[in-house]
Design a protein around this motif. Structure first.
Motif, PDB file in Angstrom:
ATOM      1  N   CYS A  78      -7.719 -48.488 -11.384  1.00 58.09           N
ATOM      2  CA  CYS A  78      -8.187 -47.396 -12.251  1.00 58.09           C
ATOM      3  C   CYS A  78      -7.097 -46.356 -12.481  1.00 58.09           C
ATOM      4  O   CYS A  78      -7.188 -45.547 -13.406  1.00 58.09           O
ATOM      5  CB  CYS A  78      -9.415 -46.743 -11.637  1.00 58.09           C
ATOM      6  SG  CYS A  78     -10.627 -47.934 -11.067  1.00 58.09           S
ATOM      7  N   GLU A 105     -11.415 -47.611  -5.011  1.00 57.23           N
ATOM      8  CA  GLU A 105     -12.828 -47.859  -4.689  1.00 57.23           C
ATOM      9  C   GLU A 105     -13.140 -49.346  -4.695  1.00 57.23           C
ATOM     10  O   GLU A 105     -13.967 -49.824  -3.919  1.00 57.23           O
ATOM     11  CB  GLU A 105     -13.706 -47.148  -5.723  1.00 57.23           C
ATOM     12  CG  GLU A 105     -15.133 -46.953  -5.300  1.00 57.23           C
ATOM     13  CD  GLU A 105     -15.222 -46.102  -4.023  1.00 57.23           C
ATOM     14  OE1 GLU A 105     -14.410 -45.185  -3.841  1.00 57.23           O
ATOM     15  OE2 GLU A 105     -16.115 -46.389  -3.210  1.00 57.23           O
ATOM     16  N   SER A 106     -12.454 -50.065  -5.575  1.00 55.20           N
ATOM     17  CA  SER A 106     -12.818 -51.461  -5.797  1.00 55.20           C
ATOM     18  C   SER A 106     -12.352 -52.393  -4.687  1.00 55.20           C
ATOM     19  O   SER A 106     -12.857 -53.509  -4.585  1.00 55.20           O
ATOM     20  CB  SER A 106     -12.253 -51.930  -7.138  1.00 55.20           C
ATOM     21  OG  SER A 106     -10.874 -51.618  -7.217  1.00 55.20           O
ATOM     22  N   CYS A 125      -9.582 -42.769  -9.939  1.00 55.87           N
ATOM     23  CA  CYS A 125     -10.582 -43.536  -9.203  1.00 55.87           C
ATOM     24  C   CYS A 125     -11.335 -42.617  -8.225  1.00 55.87           C
ATOM     25  O   CYS A 125     -10.814 -41.585  -7.791  1.00 55.87           O
ATOM     26  CB  CYS A 125      -9.903 -44.685  -8.458  1.00 55.87           C
ATOM     27  SG  CYS A 125     -11.079 -45.939  -7.893  1.00 55.87           S
ATOM     28  N   ASP A 126     -12.540 -43.051  -7.868  1.00 56.01           N
ATOM     29  CA  ASP A 126     -13.527 -42.194  -7.186  1.00 56.01           C
ATOM     30  C   ASP A 126     -12.969 -41.244  -6.136  1.00 56.01           C
ATOM     31  O   ASP A 126     -13.214 -40.042  -6.182  1.00 56.01           O
ATOM     32  CB  ASP A 126     -14.571 -43.060  -6.470  1.00 56.01           C
ATOM     33  CG  ASP A 126     -15.400 -43.899  -7.408  1.00 56.01           C
ATOM     34  OD1 ASP A 126     -15.016 -44.055  -8.582  1.00 56.01           O
ATOM     35  OD2 ASP A 126     -16.428 -44.416  -6.960  1.00 56.01           O
ATOM     36  N   SER A 173     -10.580 -45.566 -15.532  1.00 53.69           N
ATOM     37  CA  SER A 173     -11.585 -45.616 -14.474  1.00 53.69           C
ATOM     38  C   SER A 173     -12.908 -46.130 -15.051  1.00 53.69           C
ATOM     39  O   SER A 173     -13.026 -46.366 -16.258  1.00 53.69           O
ATOM     40  CB  SER A 173     -11.749 -44.217 -13.879  1.00 53.69           C
ATOM     41  OG  SER A 173     -11.917 -43.265 -14.906  1.00 53.69           O
ATOM     42  N   CYS A 174     -13.902 -46.281 -14.192  1.00 51.00           N
ATOM     43  CA  CYS A 174     -15.192 -46.834 -14.612  1.00 51.00           C
ATOM     44  C   CYS A 174     -15.731 -46.058 -15.821  1.00 51.00           C
ATOM     45  O   CYS A 174     -15.689 -44.829 -15.858  1.00 51.00           O
ATOM     46  CB  CYS A 174     -16.191 -46.757 -13.462  1.00 51.00           C
ATOM     47  SG  CYS A 174     -15.832 -47.916 -12.135  1.00 51.00           S
ATOM     48  N   ALA A 226     -16.317 -41.787 -10.547  1.00 56.96           N
ATOM     49  CA  ALA A 226     -15.053 -41.318 -11.129  1.00 56.96           C
ATOM     50  C   ALA A 226     -15.316 -40.365 -12.289  1.00 56.96           C
ATOM     51  O   ALA A 226     -14.730 -39.277 -12.367  1.00 56.96           O
ATOM     52  CB  ALA A 226     -14.213 -42.498 -11.582  1.00 56.96           C
TER      53      ALA A 226
HETATM   54 FE1  FES Z   1     -12.128 -46.984  -9.686  1.00 55.11          FE
HETATM   55 FE2  FES Z   1     -14.756 -47.118 -10.492  1.00 55.11          FE
HETATM   56  S1  FES Z   1     -13.648 -48.466  -9.163  1.00 55.11           S
HETATM   57  S2  FES Z   1     -13.255 -45.658 -10.953  1.00 55.11           S
END
Ligand code: FES
Length: 580
Positions: free
Chosen positions: A60, A92-93, A128-129, A200-201, A207
């Protein structure tokens, strides 16, 4: 708004390294000159650290080096000296056991990276988050002028003509495969449609929520949160932020001037209006703790209670961040809050002006994306804080992502002692469970997992899904992805691994949820609960060494932000002794 700009010019902290003709200054400057910086770059102009969470393993944020170049342009244009500095990046991923366990480590690393080096102000390049809260926490603890630039969301995903939201459709598709409604081959084909661009998501996941929180707190320039990662205006935002941080250093406009109690109240209300992630609860509590603001779960309930969710984005609604940007983005939402008397209009922002001045002229370009209040997704969209004998220090639920018919419910507990127990039992048709039951997951909190994984939205048993049921009440001490949905009670405190009542819930106990009354209870007498708790023993031993040991020894509960106890507070940015 009480901020008074400092006088300029004055000697900045970077001059402790670079300013002068002594041996130490020549040493610091001379080595920097191996990069080809001219001598006048060290003349006392603001040195701006561009703290970059770029990493190819944080997908992200993988485009942030490009944005860093834009920030540098802005810093140079405004007469500053930009230096790009890599900082800890947790995706996060893919970070295990969970990126959340490393949020505090990243914050610690950021704090020391800034304090120990010649910087006068910082640009927080995040996406990212966990990268957004961790850098905000570190910046808050040093309290040097700081501005957030997020990487922006991915473009909309599409699969066979339908919008596909990051995360949200991963959960939906995987439940559809379990229910026999989607083939594995189609699921694999959908995978490629989910992430079409850098960024990002694209849902209102954590995020996008944290980008919105940074903007609502006043820590990013107005309009930052929603600009897609690949939109040319994202680069403009980066460049403008680079220009702005130089003036913030000259004015000495610090995080503590911006992140006041009023700013946190604005952010909490904005979270309700956007249908934001429950993760924002933990992150804002932790950031507030770093600035020294007394923010509690009760503030979340008080401020969020009467806020309608008006942003029609997944997971609560139907659109994605791209459409939110085209509709006008967060400034429209903040303007709505202001018109409803729900915004502290005077709160200071990094622009040097009050938040109301930033948003009062915002225009809504799509009333199906940012809804009129009479068409809100939920009238009471803020995060609800539940208390009772099952969660004496609180638990949270996101009503806008829950099923209305389950918000008041009494059901039989089906207990999973930890995530492995859940995985071992959930697909077994012999499991004694139906849709009226309450799924209880233990030992997934800050200490228990460790790191408080996003497993609170545990998937339903296939035999329930096959009946066409898509939601059941789930309770845990875990977190939930901001992209997820369902009647999911999270952050139960104290957590099971810390001997909270959750630890002693047994199969067959009756659990009572009443969100309107803000109550979560197990139907047990005080004597029975006390007897069970007196016999409780932790499930697992603590790690003997390493960061996992540090984390488990010092992490606080989710109800106060899950920060490490010795990192709470602002330690400032003293220059310290020279080592040569
Ligand atoms: Fe990185 Fe959602 S996994 S923003």
């Amino acid at each position: 708004m009480t901020f008074k700009p400092a006088s300029w010019p004055r000697r900045l902290r970077s001059q402790e390294w670079f300013g002068g003709t002594g041996r130490d200054q020549i040493y610091h400057r001379g080595w920097m000159k191996n990069q080809g910086f001219p001598h006048d770059m060290f003349d006392g102009r603001p040195v701006i650290g561009i703290l970059n969470t770029w990493s190819e393993l944080t997908p992200c944020n993988a485009h942030l080096r490009d944005l860093a170049e834009r920030v540098k342009n802005g810093v140079l244009e405004a007469g500053g000296f930009p230096v790009e500095v890599p900082v800890f990046s947790a995706a996060e991923s893919s970070f295990r056991p969970t990126a959340m366990m490393y949020r505090n480590l990243a914050a610690l690393a950021v704090e020391e990276t800034v304090r120990g080096q010649p910087m006068d102000g910082v640009v927080l390049l995040v996406g990212c988050d966990k990268t957004t809260p961790s850098l905000l926490m570190g910046a808050a603890s040093t309290d040097l002028p700081s501005i957030v630039v997020t990487g922006g969301p991915m473009l909309n995903g599409y699969f066979r003509g339908e919008r596909v939201g990051s995360g949200t459709h991963l959960w939906k598709f995987s439940e559809a495969v379990k229910a026999g409604e989607m083939t594995q081959e189609d699921f694999l084909e959908a995978e490629a449609s989910m992430s079409r661009s850098p960024g990002s998501c694209n849902t209102m996941g954590t995020a996008s929520t944290m980008a919105s929180m940074a903007e609502a707190l006043g820590m990013a320039l107005s309009g930052n949160a929603a600009i897609p990662a690949v939109d040319s205006r994202r680069r403009v935002m980066a460049q403008m932020s680079g220009r702005r941080i130089v003036d913030m250093v000259k004015d000495d406009l610090k995080p503590s001037d911006v992140m006041t109690k009023q700013a946190f109240e604005n952010a909490i209300r904005a979270n309700g209006a956007i249908g934001g992630s429950t993760n924002a609860v933990i992150h804002l509590l932790a950031i507030a703790g770093r600035v020294g603001i007394d923010l509690t779960l009760d503030d979340w309930d008080r401020c969020g209670r009467d806020v309608a969710t008006i942003v029609n984005l997944m997971p609560s609604g139907k659109y994605l961040m791209e459409e939110f940007f085209y509709a006008g983005g967060l400034p429209v939402v903040l303007k709505r809050l202001g018109e409803a008397g729900l915004l502290n209009k005077d709160a200071m922002t990094v622009s040097g002006t009050a938040i109301w001045d930033e948003v009062k002229n915002a225009v809504n370009h799509n009333e199906d994306v940012i809804l009129p209040v009479e068409k809100a997704l939920t009238a009471q969209g803020g995060i609800a804080v539940l208390k009772g004998n099952l969660a004496p220090r609180g638990a949270v639920i996101k009503p806008s992502a829950a099923s209305p018919h389950l918000l008041k419910h009494r059901g039989r507990a089906v207990v999973f002692e930890d995530i492995d127990d859940y995985k071992a039992k959930i697909n077994d048709d012999a499991l004694d469970i139906d849709e009226t039951c309450v799924m209880v997951l233990k030992n997934c909190g800050p200490k228990g997992y460790p790191g408080m994984a996003e497993v609170g939205n545990m998937g339903l048993p296939p035999k329930v899904l096959k009946k066409g049921i898509t939601d059941m009440i789930r309770i845990s001490d875990a977190r939930m992805s901001g992209t997820a949905y369902g009647t999911v009670i999270l952050h139960t405190s104290p957590e099971a691994a810390d001997g909270g009542p959750l630890a002693v819930i047994e199969n067959g106990d009756m659990i009572e949820l009443d969100v309107a009354a803000r109550s979560i209870r197990v139907d047990l007498s005080d004597e029975e609960l006390a007897k069970r708790l007196s016999n409780w023993k932790p499930l697992a031993d603590k790690p003997a060494s390493g960061y996992a040991w540090l984390h488990q020894s010092h992490v606080r509960g989710a109800d106060t932000g899950a920060d490490l106890d010795f990192l709470i507070g602002c330690r400032g940015s003293p220059v310290g002794k020279d080592s040569h």
